[in-house]
Design an enzyme around this catalytic site. Sequence first.
Site, PDB file in Angstrom:
ATOM      1  N   THR A  16       0.871  -1.421   0.085  1.00 59.43           N
ATOM      2  CA  THR A  16      -0.070   0.380  -0.123  1.00 59.43           C
ATOM      3  C   THR A  16       0.406   1.158  -0.069  1.00 59.43           C
ATOM      4  O   THR A  16       0.407   2.028  -0.513  1.00 59.43           O
ATOM      5  CB  THR A  16      -1.188   0.106   0.983  1.00 59.43           C
ATOM      6  OG1 THR A  16      -0.473  -0.301   2.611  1.00 59.43           O
ATOM      7  CG2 THR A  16      -1.695  -1.239   0.588  1.00 59.43           C
ATOM      8  N   ILE A  43       7.702 -11.701  -3.245  1.00 59.65           N
ATOM      9  CA  ILE A  43       8.340 -11.208  -1.610  1.00 59.65           C
ATOM     10  C   ILE A  43       6.710 -11.245  -1.636  1.00 59.65           C
ATOM     11  O   ILE A  43       6.945 -11.091  -0.460  1.00 59.65           O
ATOM     12  CB  ILE A  43       9.336 -10.773  -2.127  1.00 59.65           C
ATOM     13  CG1 ILE A  43      10.569 -10.548  -2.292  1.00 59.65           C
ATOM     14  CG2 ILE A  43       9.033  -9.330  -0.174  1.00 59.65           C
ATOM     15  CD1 ILE A  43      11.422  -9.537  -2.173  1.00 59.65           C
ATOM     16  N   ILE A  46       2.835  -7.570   2.978  1.00 56.11           N
ATOM     17  CA  ILE A  46       2.388  -8.138   4.476  1.00 56.11           C
ATOM     18  C   ILE A  46       1.215  -8.166   4.645  1.00 56.11           C
ATOM     19  O   ILE A  46       0.579  -9.201   5.475  1.00 56.11           O
ATOM     20  CB  ILE A  46       3.449  -7.097   5.120  1.00 56.11           C
ATOM     21  CG1 ILE A  46       2.994  -6.701   6.754  1.00 56.11           C
ATOM     22  CG2 ILE A  46       2.117  -5.455   5.392  1.00 56.11           C
ATOM     23  CD1 ILE A  46       3.969  -6.481   7.706  1.00 56.11           C
ATOM     24  N   GLU A  50      -6.012  -3.198   7.504  1.00 55.51           N
ATOM     25  CA  GLU A  50      -7.217  -2.797   7.072  1.00 55.51           C
ATOM     26  C   GLU A  50      -8.010  -1.935   8.301  1.00 55.51           C
ATOM     27  O   GLU A  50      -9.578  -0.918   7.283  1.00 55.51           O
ATOM     28  CB  GLU A  50      -8.198  -4.346   7.422  1.00 55.51           C
ATOM     29  CG  GLU A  50      -7.487  -4.854   6.730  1.00 55.51           C
ATOM     30  CD  GLU A  50      -7.658  -6.365   6.962  1.00 55.51           C
ATOM     31  OE1 GLU A  50      -8.193  -7.039   8.450  1.00 55.51           O
ATOM     32  OE2 GLU A  50      -8.464  -7.496   5.961  1.00 55.51           O
ATOM     33  N   ALA A  51      -7.792  -1.051   8.625  1.00 54.68           N
ATOM     34  CA  ALA A  51      -8.339  -0.269   9.743  1.00 54.68           C
ATOM     35  C   ALA A  51      -7.751   1.214   9.400  1.00 54.68           C
ATOM     36  O   ALA A  51      -6.201   1.112   9.460  1.00 54.68           O
ATOM     37  CB  ALA A  51      -8.589  -0.337  11.033  1.00 54.68           C
ATOM     38  N   LYS A  79     -16.386   2.844   9.421  1.00 53.62           N
ATOM     39  CA  LYS A  79     -15.729   2.868  10.784  1.00 53.62           C
ATOM     40  C   LYS A  79     -15.911   4.479  11.374  1.00 53.62           C
ATOM     41  O   LYS A  79     -15.082   5.452  10.959  1.00 53.62           O
ATOM     42  CB  LYS A  79     -14.122   2.533  10.531  1.00 53.62           C
ATOM     43  CG  LYS A  79     -12.946   2.291  11.943  1.00 53.62           C
ATOM     44  CD  LYS A  79     -12.292   2.613  11.635  1.00 53.62           C
ATOM     45  CE  LYS A  79     -11.615   2.434  12.897  1.00 53.62           C
ATOM     46  NZ  LYS A  79      -9.506   2.817  13.166  1.00 53.62           N
ATOM     47  N   LEU A 334       6.302   0.769   6.418  1.00 55.89           N
ATOM     48  CA  LEU A 334       7.238  -0.020   7.251  1.00 55.89           C
ATOM     49  C   LEU A 334       7.899   0.498   7.493  1.00 55.89           C
ATOM     50  O   LEU A 334       8.734  -0.026   7.506  1.00 55.89           O
ATOM     51  CB  LEU A 334       6.285  -1.220   6.529  1.00 55.89           C
ATOM     52  CG  LEU A 334       4.563  -1.080   7.062  1.00 55.89           C
ATOM     53  CD1 LEU A 334       4.772  -2.557   6.731  1.00 55.89           C
ATOM     54  CD2 LEU A 334       4.703  -1.182   8.700  1.00 55.89           C
ATOM     55  N   THR A 345      -2.770   4.281  12.575  1.00 60.95           N
ATOM     56  CA  THR A 345      -2.091   5.142  12.354  1.00 60.95           C
ATOM     57  C   THR A 345      -1.459   4.768  11.042  1.00 60.95           C
ATOM     58  O   THR A 345      -1.039   5.790  10.577  1.00 60.95           O
ATOM     59  CB  THR A 345      -1.666   5.653  13.030  1.00 60.95           C
ATOM     60  OG1 THR A 345      -0.941   4.780  14.476  1.00 60.95           O
ATOM     61  CG2 THR A 345      -2.056   6.270  14.200  1.00 60.95           C
TER      62      THR A 345
HETATM   63  C1  LIG Z   1      -0.113  -7.177  12.412  1.00 56.53           C
HETATM   64  C2  LIG Z   1      -0.322  -5.765  11.543  1.00 56.53           C
HETATM   65  C3  LIG Z   1      -1.537  -5.356  11.937  1.00 56.53           C
HETATM   66  C4  LIG Z   1      -1.926  -4.066  10.455  1.00 56.53           C
HETATM   67  N1  LIG Z   1      -3.150  -3.121  10.637  1.00 56.53           N
HETATM   68  C5  LIG Z   1      -3.233  -1.992  10.315  1.00 56.53           C
HETATM   69  C6  LIG Z   1      -3.779  -1.368  10.252  1.00 56.53           C
HETATM   70  O1  LIG Z   1      -5.165  -1.679  10.812  1.00 56.53           O
HETATM   71  N2  LIG Z   1      -4.203   0.378   9.741  1.00 56.53           N
HETATM   72  C7  LIG Z   1      -3.057   0.880   8.964  1.00 56.53           C
HETATM   73  O2  LIG Z   1      -2.831   1.539   8.838  1.00 56.53           O
HETATM   74  N3  LIG Z   1      -2.376   0.455   9.053  1.00 56.53           N
HETATM   75  C8  LIG Z   1      -1.938  -1.538   9.475  1.00 56.53           C
HETATM   76  N4  LIG Z   1      -1.049  -1.653   9.199  1.00 56.53           N
HETATM   77  C9  LIG Z   1       0.570  -1.571   8.611  1.00 56.53           C
HETATM   78  C10 LIG Z   1      -0.341  -1.575   7.240  1.00 56.53           C
HETATM   79  O3  LIG Z   1      -0.066  -3.193   6.498  1.00 56.53           O
HETATM   80  C11 LIG Z   1       1.450  -1.337   6.225  1.00 56.53           C
HETATM   81  O4  LIG Z   1       1.290   0.414   7.180  1.00 56.53           O
HETATM   82  C12 LIG Z   1       1.198  -0.823   5.031  1.00 56.53           C
HETATM   83  O5  LIG Z   1       0.553  -1.975   4.495  1.00 56.53           O
HETATM   84  C13 LIG Z   1       1.985  -0.223   4.179  1.00 56.53           C
HETATM   85  O6  LIG Z   1       3.384  -1.749   4.122  1.00 56.53           O
HETATM   86  P1  LIG Z   1       3.844  -1.325   2.944  1.00 56.53           P
HETATM   87  O7  LIG Z   1       3.892  -0.605   1.836  1.00 56.53           O
HETATM   88  O8  LIG Z   1       5.661  -0.819   4.135  1.00 56.53           O
HETATM   89  O9  LIG Z   1       4.978  -2.568   2.939  1.00 56.53           O
HETATM   90  P2  LIG Z   1       4.352  -4.228   2.533  1.00 56.53           P
HETATM   91  O10 LIG Z   1       3.379  -4.314   2.024  1.00 56.53           O
HETATM   92  O11 LIG Z   1       5.633  -4.894   2.951  1.00 56.53           O
HETATM   93  O12 LIG Z   1       5.291  -3.713   0.863  1.00 56.53           O
HETATM   94  C14 LIG Z   1       6.483  -3.934   0.584  1.00 56.53           C
HETATM   95  C15 LIG Z   1       7.168  -4.273  -1.053  1.00 56.53           C
HETATM   96  O13 LIG Z   1       8.118  -4.230  -1.016  1.00 56.53           O
HETATM   97  C16 LIG Z   1       8.500  -4.928  -2.138  1.00 56.53           C
HETATM   98  N5  LIG Z   1       9.705  -5.404  -1.920  1.00 56.53           N
HETATM   99  C17 LIG Z   1      10.680  -5.754  -0.352  1.00 56.53           C
HETATM  100  N6  LIG Z   1      11.889  -6.810  -0.860  1.00 56.53           N
HETATM  101  C18 LIG Z   1      12.020  -5.696  -2.529  1.00 56.53           C
HETATM  102  C19 LIG Z   1      13.185  -6.053  -2.827  1.00 56.53           C
HETATM  103  N7  LIG Z   1      13.908  -6.717  -3.357  1.00 56.53           N
HETATM  104  N8  LIG Z   1      12.519  -6.289  -4.552  1.00 56.53           N
HETATM  105  C20 LIG Z   1      11.539  -6.468  -4.713  1.00 56.53           C
HETATM  106  N9  LIG Z   1      10.393  -5.362  -4.283  1.00 56.53           N
HETATM  107  C21 LIG Z   1      10.713  -5.880  -2.647  1.00 56.53           C
HETATM  108  C22 LIG Z   1       7.424  -5.758  -1.825  1.00 56.53           C
HETATM  109  O14 LIG Z   1       7.640  -6.939  -2.762  1.00 56.53           O
HETATM  110  C23 LIG Z   1       6.317  -5.280  -1.604  1.00 56.53           C
HETATM  111  O15 LIG Z   1       5.154  -5.039  -2.439  1.00 56.53           O
HETATM  112  C24 LIG Z   1      -0.625  -2.943  10.342  1.00 56.53           C
HETATM  113  C25 LIG Z   1       0.753  -3.420  10.543  1.00 56.53           C
HETATM  114  C26 LIG Z   1       0.856  -5.360  10.286  1.00 56.53           C
HETATM  115  C27 LIG Z   1       2.462  -5.493  10.702  1.00 56.53           C
END
Ligand SMILES: Cc1cc2nc3c(=O)[nH]c(=O)nc-3n(C[C@H](O)[C@H](O)[C@H](O)COP(=O)(O)OP(=O)(O)OC[C@H]3O[C@@H](n4cnc5c(N)ncnc54)[C@H](O)[C@@H]3O)c2cc1C
Length: 496
Positions: A16, A43, A46, A50-51, A79, A334, A345
């Site tokens: 996201t 890969i 995560i 969802e909220a 929500k 993240l 948040t």
């Molecule tokens: C248990 C839990 C519950 C959560 N609940 C909420 C919630 O209710 N509300 C909320 O606002 N947030 C929530 N979050 C946080 C939310 O899930 C994340 O902030 C959000 O999904 C963003 O994730 P991201 O895109 O940073 O990482 P990710 O979804 O992990 O995406 C990482 C991306 O990087 C790519 N990548 C990584 N390494 C490489 C590489 N070497 N080469 C190419 N691509 C690579 C992966 O393929 C992927 O596409 C929660 C988090 C957790 C852990």
Amino acid sequence: MQDTKIQNVVIVGGGTAGWITASLLAKVLGKSLNISLVESDQIGTIGVGEATIPPIINFNNALGISEAEFLKATNGTIKLGIEFENWGQQNESYMHAFGEIGKNFPFCDFHHFFTKSKQLGSRASFWDYSLNYQAAKNNKFAKITKIEGTNLPGVSYAYHFDAGLYAQFLRKFSENLGVKRIEGMVKKVELNKNTGFVDNLLMADGSTIVGDLFIDCTGLAALLIDKTLNVGFDDWSHWLPCDRAVAVPSESSGSIAPYTRARAHQSGWQWQIPLQNRTGNGLVYSSKHMTDEQAQTVLLDHLPSRPLAEPKVIRFKTGRRRKQWHRNVVSIGLSSGFFEPLESTSLHLIQTAAIRLLKFFPHNGIQLEEIAEFNQQSKAEYISIRDFIILHYKLTERDDSAFWRQCRQMDIPESLQQKLTLFSKTGKVFSQQGDLFTDVAWKQVMIGQGNMPQDHHPLVDSLSTEQIEELMANLKTLINRSVDKMPSHSDFINSL
Ligand SMILES: Cc1cc2nc3c(=O)[nH]c(=O)nc-3n(C[C@H](O)[C@H](O)[C@H](O)COP(=O)(O)OP(=O)(O)OC[C@H]3O[C@@H](n4cnc5c(N)ncnc54)[C@H](O)[C@@H]3O)c2cc1C
């Protein structure tokens, strides 16, 4: 620092964070930038998140996204707040309901009248005066900006949705605006020997991707900002000891509640997020106090319905990168830091970081002063959210487990201690400019977890007991009448 014009932006990661950033950049600067996004299906993402909280509505509006289309595409629901169960004490609950509570007066907020009414013996709850709470607990929802016939604010809301579908929705949106998606795994990040800036990404298939500005959206891997540039991390786990979550979706269970549930257990807490087609569940816990197996058992024992998959354990560390922007790398999502999802948040932090990047966009080259200001603003935002989340743990009155005793007894940041003491002694609470959580959010957690103020504002005493009782009764009537007229949350969803 570097005067090269920025034309090629490379977003690394398609969770996201990646697709939110791509959408906003493409919407606003798509005509003058080449934007590509690299992600690896191997890969994956995560898959949780969802909220949300109300500012997401402004963000979607800024992108020009239709609410109905968005809710349909993501199995979204409404929500109205988060219900906290067993946090202050076991078998007690309260809600952080979005929007206002009661009616504020010039110089004197509503909760001072509420405090006085309690001193006069009222048995009412603070949430009797919350339109959002009353609508949430009655499974009602309507998009009203004011309570009919009054100046009292209407309903404030956010969404629950499927995080994977949300990323897909934004991917389509971004690709339509010209964002180029590259499938593949980044093997190595290559730095320029003279400047230390990222020059290119070396891919697993041997190709390279060059860029002027790189956005690290690689999630917990933090491939650029940490593994390559190693900017350092402020670890906050001594204040927020939960470091793991186990998540599992379950079947939809009857009527869809328009609020998140956050139920405290012995060494952590459980979320329950109702979507149109299923319920999202998870247990956030401290691995020092509970094993993964125990956590799975607690979660599965407390599911509202049959699980739809195997539980998945996720490890994390709470805190933030010391620099969210370093050289020509900006980390978003993240990769930039993590808070447990207690107040939903993380997606919001992605949106504010993407907006901040746009405001500071270094089109004519990257300047140190710009980076410093960007990083300062990010830090302030993280710290104010950190304090609000710690508040929930610190204010527990539970002593039934080592986990809760540790939370009760821990030292807290001075900024939070000052706020807590001010409120309990005087009933006053002030948020700083730019703080995400409003005064009324702070008041709900403090009152909800048993920290009633000892004093109230002197203006309250200019009203007689009868006048205060009348004021409170009228507010209650107006709110209840308004909720009675609302359609059900399910009716709203079905009308999409
Ligand atoms: C248990 C839990 C519950 C959560 N609940 C909420 C919630 O209710 N509300 C909320 O606002 N947030 C929530 N979050 C946080 C939310 O899930 C994340 O902030 C959000 O999904 C963003 O994730 P991201 O895109 O940073 O990482 P990710 O979804 O992990 O995406 C990482 C991306 O990087 C790519 N990548 C990584 N390494 C490489 C590489 N070497 N080469 C190419 N691509 C690579 C992966 O393929 C992927 O596409 C929660 C988090 C957790 C852990």
